[in-house]
Design an enzyme around this catalytic site. Sequence first.
Site, PDB file in Angstrom:
ATOM      1  N   CYS A 236      -4.143 -13.296  22.806  1.00  0.00           N
ATOM      2  CA  CYS A 236      -3.430 -13.747  24.004  1.00  0.00           C
ATOM      3  C   CYS A 236      -3.030 -15.226  23.875  1.00  0.00           C
ATOM      4  O   CYS A 236      -2.077 -15.541  23.184  1.00  0.00           O
ATOM      5  CB  CYS A 236      -4.277 -13.481  25.249  1.00  0.00           C
ATOM      6  SG  CYS A 236      -3.344 -13.569  26.800  1.00  0.00           S
TER       7      CYS A 236
ATOM      8  N   HIS B 257      -5.844  -7.865  24.904  1.00  0.00           N
ATOM      9  CA  HIS B 257      -7.245  -8.280  24.791  1.00  0.00           C
ATOM     10  C   HIS B 257      -8.090  -7.190  24.140  1.00  0.00           C
ATOM     11  O   HIS B 257      -8.788  -6.422  24.821  1.00  0.00           O
ATOM     12  CB  HIS B 257      -7.803  -8.646  26.173  1.00  0.00           C
ATOM     13  CG  HIS B 257      -7.339  -9.982  26.651  1.00  0.00           C
ATOM     14  ND1 HIS B 257      -8.042 -11.147  26.424  1.00  0.00           N
ATOM     15  CD2 HIS B 257      -6.218 -10.345  27.306  1.00  0.00           C
ATOM     16  CE1 HIS B 257      -7.376 -12.173  26.935  1.00  0.00           C
ATOM     17  NE2 HIS B 257      -6.265 -11.713  27.473  1.00  0.00           N
TER      18      HIS B 257
ATOM     19  N   GLU C 259     -10.836  -7.435  22.623  1.00  0.00           N
ATOM     20  CA  GLU C 259     -12.286  -7.628  22.783  1.00  0.00           C
ATOM     21  C   GLU C 259     -12.838  -6.842  23.966  1.00  0.00           C
ATOM     22  O   GLU C 259     -14.056  -6.657  24.080  1.00  0.00           O
ATOM     23  CB  GLU C 259     -12.613  -9.126  22.921  1.00  0.00           C
ATOM     24  CG  GLU C 259     -12.348  -9.747  24.280  1.00  0.00           C
ATOM     25  CD  GLU C 259     -10.900 -10.138  24.505  1.00  0.00           C
ATOM     26  OE1 GLU C 259     -10.631 -10.854  25.493  1.00  0.00           O
ATOM     27  OE2 GLU C 259     -10.030  -9.742  23.708  1.00  0.00           O
TER      28      GLU C 259
END
Length: 229
Positions: A97, A200, A202
């Site tokens: 990002c 994202h 993660e």
Amino acid sequence: MPTSCLKKYSINRVSNFMGSLHGIPVIIPPKSSLESISALIDRIDGLLLPGGKDIDPYFYDEEPSLKLGAIDSTLDAFEIEFLRQAYERDLPTLGICRGLQLANVFLGGSLYQDLSDYDKLAVKHNQYQTAPWQALTHSIEVKEDNLIQDFFGTSARVNSFHHQALKDISSELIPVAYSSDGIVEAAVGKNFNFLGVQWHPETLYQDHENSLKLFIHLVGEAKKFAKQR
């Protein structure tokens, strides 16, 4: 989740599982001095740039717009210098990002300070308060013959929590994935071991193997870098 919380959230998520990939996460204090960067970067074999605040438009020669979010110029300067030294060493780097946006700025590109400035906007790119972090919310189209295609195929769905995006693309970055309204969703370095995504991963890696592959790739490249030192 406000943008000021994104960096801490991203770091915590990544640190919790990098060890399981046989990588040792090293959290670098963002308020470290610029003079300490050379010593810090000599101790690592890969770099992950997580999400976070908006980037100060000073660093891409623009005045702040009315829709600019929270910024931290000191953090920006630190991360840009860190990225500069990573670039010089060809240190394997993954940008998430803001990390992708920072790489574009460092390499001479610019950003939409707010996506409302993008005249072809047709997709909701900021799902904060409307969808969970683990939800896949919009599609991307992926070019052929690149790492993102290797991991995600020619099309995929991703999550999306950003109100800024790449505008003028640096000649040192190669865009490899786009949203249906034309926003760059992933890019690789032309002369630099860099991979960046606008979503994202993660928050997705536990349920979506393609997102996990991004971190497996970073650890693998870091191991290669360590052997070449």
